[in-house]
Scaffold this active site. Structure first.
Site, PDB file in Angstrom:
ATOM      1  N   ASP A 214      13.255  38.432  -3.414  1.00 56.31           N
ATOM      2  CA  ASP A 214      13.768  37.641  -4.554  1.00 56.31           C
ATOM      3  C   ASP A 214      13.212  38.758  -5.815  1.00 56.31           C
ATOM      4  O   ASP A 214      12.162  39.554  -5.741  1.00 56.31           O
ATOM      5  CB  ASP A 214      12.620  36.496  -4.814  1.00 56.31           C
ATOM      6  CG  ASP A 214      12.914  35.801  -6.188  1.00 56.31           C
ATOM      7  OD1 ASP A 214      14.108  35.309  -6.077  1.00 56.31           O
ATOM      8  OD2 ASP A 214      11.946  35.436  -6.879  1.00 56.31           O
ATOM      9  N   GLU A 268      17.605  41.119  -3.895  1.00 57.72           N
ATOM     10  CA  GLU A 268      18.250  40.226  -5.487  1.00 57.72           C
ATOM     11  C   GLU A 268      18.003  41.277  -6.422  1.00 57.72           C
ATOM     12  O   GLU A 268      16.808  41.254  -6.844  1.00 57.72           O
ATOM     13  CB  GLU A 268      17.614  39.016  -5.349  1.00 57.72           C
ATOM     14  CG  GLU A 268      18.551  38.144  -6.571  1.00 57.72           C
ATOM     15  CD  GLU A 268      17.591  37.548  -7.511  1.00 57.72           C
ATOM     16  OE1 GLU A 268      17.914  36.523  -8.252  1.00 57.72           O
ATOM     17  OE2 GLU A 268      16.192  37.640  -7.383  1.00 57.72           O
TER      18      GLU A 268
HETATM   19  C1  GLC Z   1      15.183  34.613  -8.349  1.00 58.16           C
HETATM   20  C2  GLC Z   1      15.618  33.169  -7.907  1.00 58.16           C
HETATM   21  C3  GLC Z   1      15.628  32.300  -8.944  1.00 58.16           C
HETATM   22  C4  GLC Z   1      14.146  32.066  -9.244  1.00 58.16           C
HETATM   23  C5  GLC Z   1      13.470  33.406  -9.675  1.00 58.16           C
HETATM   24  C6  GLC Z   1      12.304  33.605  -9.867  1.00 58.16           C
HETATM   25  O1  GLC Z   1      16.092  34.918  -9.401  1.00 58.16           O
HETATM   26  O2  GLC Z   1      16.788  33.372  -7.103  1.00 58.16           O
HETATM   27  O3  GLC Z   1      16.023  30.759  -8.220  1.00 58.16           O
HETATM   28  O4  GLC Z   1      14.007  31.063 -10.359  1.00 58.16           O
HETATM   29  O5  GLC Z   1      13.846  34.675  -9.045  1.00 58.16           O
HETATM   30  O6  GLC Z   1      11.697  33.506  -8.729  1.00 58.16           O
END
Ligand code: GLC
Length: 542
Positions: A214, A268
């Protein structure tokens, strides 16, 4: 560990199709209206029959759910809302027995404000080692009443919250790039690094196949915490893609490679252009990072071709192709609007759902014909659209409150899945006395025709299109080859051949086109009239 003696062996994730399970909204086994591990377990046969290779489960950890589980209070246990640690272990085993891999989210940028470390930091006071695991700073202004810098949260509002010290006095501020319940960890602190290495091992010891990381690009901050007012729009922010990340991911890669099970680290990282991902994908850090440039590309042949070419030539790994996830407007809805790119729209014009469906059917044939891996977000295989009329009082996404109700946030893509057309809550949860609550967000009545059991066996349905495409993808092509040959086509048409012979044609031209010479039509996203491919449709030919 990869077997060096196997000369052409590629890893399982090289061309895998990975299905994102947004846990809260996938399937509810307990009857409380929230998706859980029992729900996933019961649907493993569905996922196996769909034809995906692996599951990504969004955070299952103990969490106060201020951000749907992305605010973790205990990384080594499961939230009671979702089940137990024993159930997670059993799910990993059952997933493997079904012939699928399973990865889970790891959330290293921040934890929950209910994590024991944060409680200890509040209690310990300024200058303590407990506070040094986070970003605590005195405020600016005569009485420290102003935040330490001008950073804003990704969810709106300031990125700093002031605390009250143990003696009751107004105190320091702490940094949170997301909600105030998600304090950022300080990755310059060796204790933070050691803790996450231990957490990775905890789950690898339980046979997890990897991690979706994440906010993988924000962990390291410029320790000077400079103001960003006046910075050029495209200048990397002082929390973004900093050099220190490489050491972290190198150590994670060593850990994951030290296990016999071949693991996957997927980041991500919303870095644009996607060439900025390259430094993390050189071989000893992450295996892949989501291709968000592809996700955000409008439904336009030239622009799609450009992003595909950029991916293949510049980042050294194909894909992973992704059209939707739990943070963006569902692509069926985006494709049903004039502006078909990604992102949030404060006041979206109503989509043309028939057009969006047609394009979504073509888009999945495009994505699954491309070399490399692909991600499917739960419900896209049913043709679900973004739910844009959730009543205000039911919205749970923290973005809604933090933007003073300006941005409705991401709940519209998180509405619980419809499994059975004729059951209460479309079978999201169990029937009978076990059912204590309906789905945590209301499902549109029109989803009746999109329930999994309504689509099952219907040749025209989105579900059967996905199943057929995944079946063909598995049986036909040389999936380890990252190449494609573009064919000459009229404007607005994409056509490429894969080394195994598959010819994929996508018509975005607005007019019927004749199919190129071929032996057989393997699959088409819509019926071919007189051998012609109509606008917004795609076909796989041999
Ligand atoms: C990422 C996740 C999202 C979350 C954010 C904070 O972008 O995909 O859903 O709100 O991180 O953890």
């Amino acid at each position: 560990m990869a077997d060096p003696a196997a000369p052409h062996r590629v890893s399982w994730h090289h061309s895998a199709v990975i299905y994102e399970v947004y846990l809260r909204s996938f399937a509810d086994g307990s009857g409380d209206g929230v998706g859980d591990l029992a729900g996933v377990r019961a649907r493993l046969p569905y996922l196996r029959d769909l034809g995906v290779d692996a599951l990504w489960i969004t955070p299952w950890y103990v969490s106060p759910m201020a951000d749907g589980g992305y605010d973790v209070a205990d990384y080594r246990d499961i939230d009671p809302l979702f089940g137990t640690l024993a159930e997670a272990e059993a799910l990993i085993e059952a997933t493997h027995s079904s012939g699928l891999k399973i990865i889970t989210d790891i959330v290293p940028n921040h934890c929950s404000d209910k994590h024991p470390w944060f409680a200890a930091a509040l209690a310990a006071g300024p200058g303590s080692p407990e506070r040094a695991r986070f970003w605590f700073r005195p405020g600016r202004g005569a009485g420290g009443e102003l935040p330490p810098n001008d950073w804003t949260s990704m969810f709106g509002g300031p990125a700093w919250t002031r605390i009250t010290e143990p003696d009751g006095a107004p105190g320091e501020w702490y940094l949170h790039l997301y909600a105030r319940e998600q304090p950022d960890l300080n990755w310059d602190n060796p204790e933070v690094r050691a803790e996450f290495e231990s957490i990775l091992r905890f789950w690898l010891d339980r046979d997890i196949d990897g991690f979706r990381i994440d906010v993988a690009d924000f962990l390291v901050k410029d320790p000077r915490l400079p103001d960003v007012a006046g910075w050029p729009e495209d200048a990397p922010k002082p929390w973004e893609a900093r050099d220190g990340l490489h050491a972290i991911y190198r150590s994670w890669r060593k850990i994951i490679d030290s296990y016999p099970r071949e693991g996957l680290l997927v980041g991500e990282m919303w870095l644009k252009p996607l060439t900025r991902l390259r430094p993390y994908l050189t071989g000893d850090e992450l295996h892949t990072a989501f291709n968000f440039d592809y996700l955000g590309t409008p439904w336009d042949a030239a622009r799609l071709r450009a992003v595909i070419d950029l991916t293949l030539t510049s980042i050294g790994t194909a894909g992973p192709w992704v059209l939707s996830n739990h943070d963006v407007t569902r692509h069926l809805t985006r494709y049903g609007r004039a502006g078909t790119g990604g992102g949030w729209h404060p006041d979206p014009p109503p989509p043309d759902l028939a057009l969006g469906t047609r394009r979504a059917r073509a888009a999945i044939l495009l994505s699954l014909a491309l070399p490399g891996s692909a991600y499917i977000y739960q419900g896209e295989e049913l043709g679900l659209w973004e739910v844009e009329d959730i009543p205000d009082e039911l919205i749970a996404d923290p973005i809604f409150e933090r933007t003073d109700h300006l941005v409705r946030g991401r709940d519209g893509c998180r509405v619980p899945l419809p499994w059975q057309a004729d059951a209460a809550g479309f079978g999201f949860g169990p029937a009978g006395p076990a059912r204590t609550a309906g789905p945590w967000l209301p499902q549109p009545p029109a989803w009746k025709s999109l329930a999994a059991d309504a689509e099952d066996g219907d040749r025209q349905s989105m579900l059967e299109l996905y199943r057929a495409a995944l079946r063909l993808r598995r049986t036909r092509d040389r999936l380890d080859d990252d190449t494609l040959d573009w064919q000459d086509t009229p404007d607005g048409v994409l056509a490429f051949r894969r080394p195994g012979g598959l010819l994929c044609v996508v018509n975005i031209s607005g007019q019927d086109i004749a199919l190129p010479p071929h032996d057989a039509v393997l699959l088409a996203s819509a019926d071919l009239a007189d051998g012609k491919l109509s606008p917004d449709t795609a076909a796989w030919l041999s």
